[in-house]
Design an enzyme around this catalytic site. Structure first.
Site, short mmCIF file in Angstrom:
data_model
loop_
_atom_site.label_atom_id
_atom_site.label_comp_id
_atom_site.label_asym_id
_atom_site.label_seq_id
_atom_site.Cartn_x
_atom_site.Cartn_y
_atom_site.Cartn_z
N HIS A 105 0.82 -1.21 0.00
CA HIS A 105 0.00 0.00 0.00
C HIS A 105 0.85 1.26 0.00
CE1 HIS A 105 -4.18 -1.70 1.17
NE2 HIS A 105 -3.49 -2.58 0.46
N HIS A 156 -2.09 -12.39 -2.41
CA HIS A 156 -3.07 -13.14 -1.63
C HIS A 156 -2.64 -14.57 -1.35
CE1 HIS A 156 -6.46 -10.20 -3.08
NE2 HIS A 156 -5.61 -9.66 -2.22
#
Length: 720
Positions: A94, A262
């Site tokens: 992020h 993920h």
């Protein structure tokens, strides 16, 4: 004397809450975008050199300490399955993932995730905890490691610690000490406002407002629940493709990053979102910079609420494996709601052994997929890539390693800016490689050959400017080094006046073949000679600094598509607008000056100088307030501040300067000219240069600003 009436001796709001001038006059030009060059915000002082500090860093010890921290769970924020890897990867992701190619802004290169608004974005929920967990490491190594480097390093080492072979890591990101005021994140007034607000049509992702890349205010990429929170994997796939393309990623890299991100870690949504307190910037003072705290019920470990989605994507979320694709293709998936009420996809009739344990290892629970994950098998192109990764795990690991490196290093610029023993040695096309150029030549002799080439002063100055002006300090791309102005797509950009440019390049390329000097050096040297001649014509002898050694890039090593966003659609320095924009010319001017890392004073000086040099696009006379075109005089400022003239609108972005006495129009101008007389701050600078005692000062200041632009991409000149 004792105060007994209870009144406060401070005038409330005098400094922190009183309306600013911008609030009183919202249409006034706001120069804050150029005010980030003030070093007084840096507590390390002007003498601090991060590259010198990095030489003192014990990299092996740092790596060992970070890897130990990853498996040392803290009671105040317990690690999922005893491993902080997933949290650190999300923090690094992020941090880097805000990068967008349109203007090069965002990214993890300056550690601004520590500041608002990024530290309080909904999508960055609980990343404040990750940075606090890293604080002991930062405290120990101090100025030898920046926050920007440490955050990205922690994510990269997390992958290593969980079994992935990474592509490498480069140090060299220097911290900023304030939020980046020049980054436009969108016009929405609320977090997670419907994405319709930033699209011409939400059904056509290509209509997203430029330069934005994320689909909603406060998100890094796309809404994990679906477009505007409504699950539809095919619609989500379209948004994913556009968003990742705007972050400089192709389809294969997009699938690799989605799957690789993920493969480890989990999402958190096991609780009531309404129990969470404010984000860090809105939390009370006693929270000490931490946000999203749950003071109503247990809010850590398996009861954490972050995204609202609940569960892990793979069976073994602390191991790098092919589990993501295994589960994605092995089972059918159906929509469900998390305990926090978020849409997520869960498998149908999953075998017990394929379920991951909860974070405390006490019970198994269903794995989950987001709408973006389902897009990886519902979109035909993404599915084909996913199947290849599923069938060839080694290939998937390699593609992900390179994509992760690109994600976390894209905004660092060329490889010459990389520092440290962990960096890879391979050149990558997205690093815009430039071969070293010849530096040991007789500059004076080459300069004389340029003077005898038949190129005009305008040819010399304009070509140098057009070559150098592409530099973006946001992601350290563009600039004169490499002379990509002679390659596609730049050689045919409208702003570069291709017919004139091709003629000039033909002369330079012939000189390069004869002398062995790069075209890049010849272009800059020629521009410098033009400026020196212009100064001499104004009665000032000056030598413009020149540093040889630029190389010439090749077409093969130029990613033409990624250079397209660098095309100047406006350039106030040459009074150029490609078309009529709704944004005023002066606002566009500030944005370009900010990307070029110019101060307001440098902006003022350069515009005034370029006008009298006669360098306007197409040879227009707007703002050329002089009878001595080609001489580096201060006439632009003298005329601008002269009350002899009345300024009159004369059409879109056009004005006449009419003599009050004769009634004759003596000059024409654009908004990019007249703003230096109308804006109070810019006028203050213009008045300095208009003074009789500033004629020589103006020349020297112009030369300094010009040299800064010409050398902006010469990182070898500043590297220790």
């Amino acid at each position: 004397m004792t105060v007994v009436d209870g009144t406060c001796p401070v005038v409330h709001g005098a400094n922190t809450s009183m309306k600013s001038g911008q609030e009183w006059w919202p249409n006034a030009l706001n120069l804050d975008i150029l005010a980030q060059h003030d070093t007084k915000t840096n507590p390390l002082g002007s003498a601090f050199n991060y590259r010198d500090e990095l030489k003192k860093l014990d990299v092996d010890a740092l790596v060992a300490d970070v890897k130990q921290l990853l498996v040392t769970s803290q009671s105040w924020w317990p690690a999922d399955w005893g491993h902080y890897g997933g949290l650190m990867i999300r923090m690094a992701w992020h941090s880097a993932g805000t990068y967008r190619i349109a203007d090069g802004r965002g990214g993890g290169g300056s550690g601004t995730q520590r500041f608002a608004p990024l530290n309080s974005w909904p999508d960055n929920g609980n990343l404040d905890k990750a940075r606090r967990l890293l604080w002991p490491i930062k405290k120990k190594y101090g100025n030898r490691i920046s926050w920007a480097d440490l955050m990205i390093l922690a994510g990269t080492l997390s992958y290593e610690a969980m079994g992935h072979k990474t592509f490498g890591f480069a140090f060299g990101r220097e911290d900023l000490w304030h939020p980046e005021k020049d980054t436009y994140w969108g016009s929405e007034k609320e977090w997670l406002a419907p994405s319709d607000e930033r699209y011409g049509s939400v059904d056509d992702p290509s209509t997203m407002e430029n330069p934005l890349a994320a689909v909603q205010m406060g998100l890094i990429y796309v809404n994990p629940e679906g477009v505007n929170g409504q699950p539809d994997p095919l619609k989500t796939a379209a948004q994913v493709r556009e968003t990742f393309a705007r972050m400089a990623m192709n389809d294969e890299e997009t699938v690799a990053l989605t799957a690789g991100g993920h493969t480890v870690g989990r999402a958190h949504g096991n609780g009531r979102a309404e129990n969470l307190g404010p984000a860090p910037e809105g939390a009370d003072i006693h929270e000490q910079g931490l946000g999203w705290n749950n003071h109503v019920s247990r809010g850590v470990g398996k009861d954490t609420v972050t995204s609202g989605i609940e569960g892990a994507w793979t069976t073994n979320p602390t191991q790098w494996d092919n589990g993501y694709f295994t589960l994605l293709f092995k089972y059918d998936w159906q929509l469900a709601k998390s305990p926090a009420g978020a849409w997520q996809w869960e498998p149908v009739d999953i075998a017990e052994e394929d379920k991951p344990f909860d974070v405390e290892g006490t019970a198994r629970q269903n794995p989950i997929m987001t709408d973006a994950d389902m897009a990886m098998i519902k979109d035909p192109i993404y599915r084909e890539i996913s199947e290849r990764f599923y069938n060839d795990p080694e290939y998937f690991s390699e593609v992900f390693a390179r994509a992760w490196f690109k994600l976390t290093h894209r905004d660092m610029g060329p490889r010459t800016r990389y520092v440290g023993p962990l960096q890879p040695t391979e050149d990558l096309i997205w690093q815009d490689p430039v071969p070293a150029g010849k530096a040991d030549y007789d500059v004076a002799a080459v300069a004389q050959r340029i003077r005898n080439s038949g190129l005009s002063q305008t040819d010399l100055i304009v070509t140098a400017w057009d070559s150098a002006r592409t530099y973006r300090d946001s992601d350290k791309r563009g600039g004169a080094n490499g002379a990509r102005i002679r390659l596609a797509p730049q050689r045919d950009w409208h702003a570069n006046e291709p017919e004139r440019l091709h003629r000039v390049l033909g002369v330079y390329e012939a000189l390069s073949a004869e002398t062995g000097v790069s075209v890049a050096d010849l272009i800059v040297l020629g521009g410098n000679l033009g400026v020196e001649d212009a100064a001499r014509a104004a009665g000032v002898e000056v030598s413009v600094p020149f540093h040889p050694g630029r190389g010439d890039a090749t077409q093969e090593w130029t990613d033409a598509d990624s250079f397209a966003p660098l095309e100047p659609t406006h350039d106030a320095f040459r009074n150029y607008l490609q078309k009529d924009y709704t944004v005023p010319a002066e606002e566009l001017m500030l944005d370009r000056a900010s990307l070029m890392n110019l101060t307001a004073v440098e902006l003022t000086c350069l515009v005034g100088g370029m006008r009298v040099l006669g360098t306007n696009f197409g040879g227009t006379q707007h703002g050329v307030f002089t009878d001595q075109v080609g001489a580096l005089t201060n006439d632009f400022f003298v005329t601008l501040t002269d009350m002899t003239y009345v300024w009159e609108p004369a059409g879109f972005n056009a004005y006449n300067l009419r003599n009050r006495s004769t009634g004759q129009v003596e000059h024409t101008a654009t908004r990019a000219d007249l703003v230096f007389g109308s804006n109070s701050i810019l006028r203050a600078y213009a008045e300095v240069y208009a003074q009789d005692d500033s004629r020589e000062k103006f020349v020297h200041d112009f030369v300094a600003a010009w040299t800064k632009v010409m050398n902006a991409d010469r990182f070898d000149l500043v590297a220790s």
